[in-house]
Design a protein around this motif. Structure first.
Motif, short mmCIF file in Angstrom:
data_model
loop_
_atom_site.label_atom_id
_atom_site.label_comp_id
_atom_site.label_asym_id
_atom_site.label_seq_id
_atom_site.Cartn_x
_atom_site.Cartn_y
_atom_site.Cartn_z
N SER A 154 4.17 28.13 -48.22
CA SER A 154 5.12 28.58 -49.25
C SER A 154 5.23 27.58 -50.40
O SER A 154 5.69 27.94 -51.48
CB SER A 154 6.50 28.79 -48.62
OG SER A 154 6.99 27.58 -48.08
N LEU A 155 4.82 26.34 -50.17
CA LEU A 155 4.78 25.32 -51.23
C LEU A 155 3.35 24.84 -51.40
O LEU A 155 3.04 23.66 -51.28
CB LEU A 155 5.72 24.15 -50.89
CG LEU A 155 7.22 24.44 -50.86
CD1 LEU A 155 8.00 23.19 -50.47
CD2 LEU A 155 7.70 24.94 -52.22
N ASN A 156 2.48 25.77 -51.67
CA ASN A 156 1.05 25.46 -51.77
C ASN A 156 0.78 24.60 -53.00
O ASN A 156 1.14 24.95 -54.12
CB ASN A 156 0.25 26.76 -51.85
CG ASN A 156 -1.23 26.48 -52.00
OD1 ASN A 156 -1.74 25.50 -51.50
ND2 ASN A 156 -1.92 27.38 -52.71
N MET A 157 0.14 23.44 -52.79
CA MET A 157 -0.19 22.52 -53.87
C MET A 157 -1.69 22.23 -53.90
O MET A 157 -2.12 21.21 -54.44
CB MET A 157 0.60 21.21 -53.72
CG MET A 157 2.09 21.42 -53.56
SD MET A 157 3.03 19.90 -53.61
CE MET A 157 2.97 19.54 -55.35
N CYS A 158 -2.49 23.14 -53.31
CA CYS A 158 -3.94 22.96 -53.27
C CYS A 158 -4.60 23.70 -54.43
O CYS A 158 -4.10 24.73 -54.90
CB CYS A 158 -4.50 23.48 -51.94
SG CYS A 158 -3.94 22.54 -50.50
N PHE A 159 -5.71 23.17 -54.89
CA PHE A 159 -6.48 23.75 -55.99
C PHE A 159 -7.87 24.14 -55.48
O PHE A 159 -8.43 23.49 -54.59
CB PHE A 159 -6.62 22.75 -57.14
CG PHE A 159 -5.31 22.36 -57.77
CD1 PHE A 159 -4.85 23.00 -58.91
CD2 PHE A 159 -4.53 21.35 -57.22
CE1 PHE A 159 -3.64 22.66 -59.50
CE2 PHE A 159 -3.32 20.99 -57.80
CZ PHE A 159 -2.87 21.64 -58.93
N LEU A 160 -8.43 25.22 -56.08
CA LEU A 160 -9.79 25.67 -55.76
C LEU A 160 -10.66 25.45 -56.98
O LEU A 160 -10.80 26.35 -57.82
CB LEU A 160 -9.77 27.14 -55.34
CG LEU A 160 -8.95 27.50 -54.09
CD1 LEU A 160 -9.01 29.00 -53.84
CD2 LEU A 160 -9.49 26.73 -52.88
N SER A 167 -3.39 29.44 -50.22
CA SER A 167 -2.28 28.97 -49.39
C SER A 167 -2.71 28.65 -47.97
O SER A 167 -2.00 27.91 -47.26
CB SER A 167 -1.17 30.00 -49.37
OG SER A 167 -1.63 31.23 -48.84
N ASP A 168 -3.88 29.16 -47.52
CA ASP A 168 -4.34 28.87 -46.17
C ASP A 168 -4.78 27.42 -46.03
O ASP A 168 -4.90 26.92 -44.89
CB ASP A 168 -5.49 29.81 -45.79
CG ASP A 168 -5.04 31.26 -45.69
OD1 ASP A 168 -3.84 31.47 -45.43
OD2 ASP A 168 -5.86 32.16 -45.91
N TYR A 169 -5.06 26.75 -47.14
CA TYR A 169 -5.55 25.37 -47.07
C TYR A 169 -4.41 24.34 -47.20
O TYR A 169 -4.66 23.14 -47.14
CB TYR A 169 -6.57 25.12 -48.18
CG TYR A 169 -7.76 26.05 -48.10
CD1 TYR A 169 -8.76 25.85 -47.15
CD2 TYR A 169 -7.89 27.13 -48.98
CE1 TYR A 169 -9.85 26.72 -47.07
CE2 TYR A 169 -8.97 27.99 -48.92
CZ TYR A 169 -9.94 27.79 -47.95
OH TYR A 169 -11.02 28.64 -47.89
N ALA A 170 -3.22 24.79 -47.40
CA ALA A 170 -2.09 23.85 -47.57
C ALA A 170 -1.85 23.06 -46.29
O ALA A 170 -1.93 23.61 -45.18
CB ALA A 170 -0.83 24.62 -47.96
N GLN A 171 -1.57 21.78 -46.43
CA GLN A 171 -1.33 20.90 -45.31
C GLN A 171 0.17 20.55 -45.24
O GLN A 171 0.90 20.62 -46.23
CB GLN A 171 -2.15 19.61 -45.46
CG GLN A 171 -3.64 19.85 -45.64
CD GLN A 171 -4.26 20.52 -44.43
OE1 GLN A 171 -4.05 20.09 -43.30
NE2 GLN A 171 -5.04 21.58 -44.66
N ARG A 172 0.60 20.17 -44.04
CA ARG A 172 2.01 19.85 -43.85
C ARG A 172 2.48 18.66 -44.70
O ARG A 172 3.63 18.62 -45.14
CB ARG A 172 2.27 19.54 -42.38
CG ARG A 172 2.15 20.72 -41.45
CD ARG A 172 2.39 20.28 -40.01
NE ARG A 172 2.33 21.41 -39.09
CZ ARG A 172 3.37 22.14 -38.71
NH1 ARG A 172 4.56 21.85 -39.20
NH2 ARG A 172 3.23 23.14 -37.87
N VAL A 173 1.59 17.70 -44.91
CA VAL A 173 2.01 16.45 -45.58
C VAL A 173 1.76 16.49 -47.07
O VAL A 173 1.94 15.47 -47.74
CB VAL A 173 1.28 15.24 -44.94
CG1 VAL A 173 1.70 15.06 -43.51
CG2 VAL A 173 -0.23 15.39 -45.07
N ASP A 174 1.35 17.64 -47.63
CA ASP A 174 1.03 17.68 -49.05
C ASP A 174 2.23 17.31 -49.93
O ASP A 174 2.13 16.50 -50.85
CB ASP A 174 0.52 19.08 -49.43
CG ASP A 174 -0.92 19.30 -48.98
OD1 ASP A 174 -1.59 18.31 -48.63
OD2 ASP A 174 -1.37 20.47 -48.97
#
Length: 374
Positions: A223-229, A252-259
């Protein structure tokens, strides 16, 4: 045989100049080892020294007696009030420290000390009054407005005393002016204290917001996705590292807990750099409320929050021409920049803190009349 009964020795308390049996209120009470002594602070030591000085002045005044009985009764009542004031100040100095009680103990101590100082003016000898008038005038000039009637009258009285000596009403005027200047000083310190409390409360809530976002990102990372493609790459760039791409996955599937936590940590580092840079402009202050420290502490959670918001704005393509970041180090670099950018907001707080501190010990300037402006 006549038995002679020994005559009891005269008590030292019977003589007006003898040392009093009253326990020194600035002295710490006997207590188990380390109970109070480990809690002594700089302002308590300074206040204890001031209480000792005022006790000596009160003992000196106790040696003098007035010719008039009514005047002597008034002196004894004033000395009794001074003893109570110093006793209260001693209790505040020697009391054990408790959480959030330091400001109250400080205010209690100095309120009683200043009240004692005012009462001593009403007791001092006529030959000491010109010297005290200079001290009162200096204090009044620091805290009262230039057009204040008390300040003007005290200036005239101090100038006249140098040549003609005191008049009957001068003592009351000096006591009233010193009390008014102490009230003005208390008001100046109250503004410093209130601003310091506001900054600490604001720091707590900003820190609570940053911690809440980190917890939210830990339990709901998608829900707080901060990943880029990035285009042409075989991995997704996240703040905590690169994640290999998998067919059919969304960003959003690549988001990690510690991001979110890593992003805020980078923003915290950027804020720390601005705090270090701002230390060159911090000046020492006589205020006991550490207002510059409160303003500096606000920068750290604000930097963590601005780093998260900044990276999130880039992730949402809010900034034109800056929508995709190619690697994790690039994301972290922008987080550090956004963390340092919190200074654009908190600098107004720094200016307000410097303004408030500069007003301590400086009389407020009177506004110019409308007719004086061209």
């Amino acid at each position: 045989m006549v038995r002679h009964t020994p005559t009891p020795e005269k008590s030292k308390c019977d003589h007006p100049c003898g040392p009093t049996r009253r326990k020194n209120v600035a002295q710490l009470p006997k207590s188990p080892k380390g109970v109070f002594r480990t809690h002594r602070t700089a302002w308590r030591e300074r206040a204890a020294a001031r209480v000792l000085f005022l006790e000596q002045q009160a003992d000196r005044e106790r040696c003098r007696e007035a010719a008039d009985r009514a005047e002597q009764c008034r002196r004894e009542e004033t000395l009794e009030g001074i003893a109570r004031q110093l006793k209260e100040a001693g209790y505040a100095i020697s009391a054990p420290r408790r959480l959030f009680s330091g400001a109250a103990a400080l205010e209690r101590t100095w309120a009683n000390v200043r009240a004692t100082d005012v009462m001593l003016i009403t007791l001092c000898a006529d030959e000491d009054l010109p010297g005290r008038s200079v001290d009162v005038l200096s204090h009044v000039e620091q805290h009262l407005r230039p057009v204040d009637p008390l300040r003007i009258q005290v200036g005239a009285v101090a100038e006249r005393m140098e040549t003609k000596g005191p008049l009957p009403g001068d003592r009351g005027l000096l006591a009233l002016a010193l009390s008014a200047s102490y009230d003005a000083l208390d008001a100046e310190f109250s503004r410093v204290r209130s601003l310091s409390i506001i900054l600490r409360v604001a720091t707590f809530f900003v820190l609570l917001g940053a911690a809440g976002l980190a917890v939210w990102g830990w339990y709901c990372p998608d829900s707080l996705n901060m990943c880029f493609l990035p285009g042409g790459k075989t991995f997704a760039a996240c703040p905590s590292g690169e994640v290999p791409l998998k067919p059919g996955n969304v960003p959003s599937d690549y988001a990690q807990r510690v991001d979110v936590l890593v992003t805020e940590a980078a923003g915290l580092a950027g804020a720390a750099l601005t705090v270090i840079a701002s230390l060159r402009r911090i000046k020492g202050t006589s205020s006991p409320y550490m207002l510059p420290l409160s303003a500096a502490l606000l920068k750290f959670p604000t930097g963590a929050l601005t780093a998260f918001v900044g990276v999130l704005l880039i992730r949402g393509a809010f900034i034109p021409g800056l929508s995709d970041l190619d690697s994790s180090p690039q994301i972290m670099a922008w987080a550090v920049i956004f963390g340092a950018a919190q200074h654009l907001v908190t600098r107004f707080v720094d200016e307000r803190a410097r303004e408030t501190l500069s007003d301590v010990g400086r009389p407020p300037s009177d506004p110019e009349p409308d007719g004086s402006k061209p």
